[in-house]
Scaffold this active site. Sequence first.
Site, short mmCIF file in Angstrom:
data_model
loop_
_atom_site.label_atom_id
_atom_site.label_comp_id
_atom_site.label_asym_id
_atom_site.label_seq_id
_atom_site.Cartn_x
_atom_site.Cartn_y
_atom_site.Cartn_z
N SER A 138 -66.19 3.52 -10.28
CA SER A 138 -64.88 4.24 -9.90
C SER A 138 -64.85 4.89 -10.90
CB SER A 138 -63.51 3.25 -9.58
OG SER A 138 -62.13 4.09 -9.76
N TYR A 151 -59.43 -5.07 -9.14
CA TYR A 151 -60.22 -3.85 -9.26
C TYR A 151 -61.20 -3.40 -10.16
CZ TYR A 151 -61.42 0.47 -7.30
OH TYR A 151 -62.30 1.59 -6.78
#
Length: 303
Positions: A138, A151
């Site tokens: 990401s 995350y």
Amino acid sequence: MNSSIPNRNELVVVTGASTGIGAATAKELARRGFHVLAGVRREADADALVADGIEALILDITVDSHIAAIAERVARDPRPVRALINNAGIAVNAPVEALPIAQWRKQFEVNLFGHIAMTQALLPALISSSGTVINISSVGGKVVLPTYGAYAGSKFALEAASDALRREVAGLGIKVVVIEPGAVKTKMPERGIATSEGLQADMTSDQLARYGDLIEAVTAQARSFTEVGVPAEHAATVIAKAVTSSRPKTRYTVGRDAAILVRVSRLVSDRALDGILRANLRSIARKARTTPPSRVAAVGVPR
């Protein structure tokens, strides 16, 4: 398989293929002639995904027996494994102070340890075929937004593990690629919002006073992801490029926002980047109070 599609006679394993990037990638690779072993969590997802070139299999990457079953399925197939695409992931967002340690562990169990377990299980087959490991990270693996500590932490760790693996297996003919999506139209943001809202219910009044406005801004930004992000099919095209390239790049960004933010993060100081992200969140919070979600711009968004 449709006779107009060349049969590459190769396998590709895709985890987290129930929806979003994983499902789009499975379909794109099947369209290009690969036989895709698509890992899904539920039978209903398997039924929805099955098509020419796609074989849906129940796979929870945190369950050892599921991983062993995939490795056995690959081992008994005479076709070589072209790629393992580690895509499965979850988003559990809350301030560092307020996120229970069990949720930190769950985030890393899925977003890091599950991918490592899959890679370990399939690496012998990938070595035999000089295949490719593709880890879906990401933009959050490069730049961390507030409340994304767990995350992004798991994605930073995945990036580090990918670098180590790439340098370990380069002499064995294995390629290791990291994909860094920004805002993508998937169900992950809404799932993350639902989880975040549940966690807020357990926060103390002092924690809510400290972080309530921040969480509101981040939630508004997350809701804009499905409106302003690139389609999952765009990410699938980038992933397919990495699969089919004889010499893929070590990293690919997905979406203009990801490319810009990664570039900016290399050019400015930490303090300057803090200010940019803070100003962006304030702007989004203001717009969210007066503007429909589809017109709220998201910048630097983890998928």
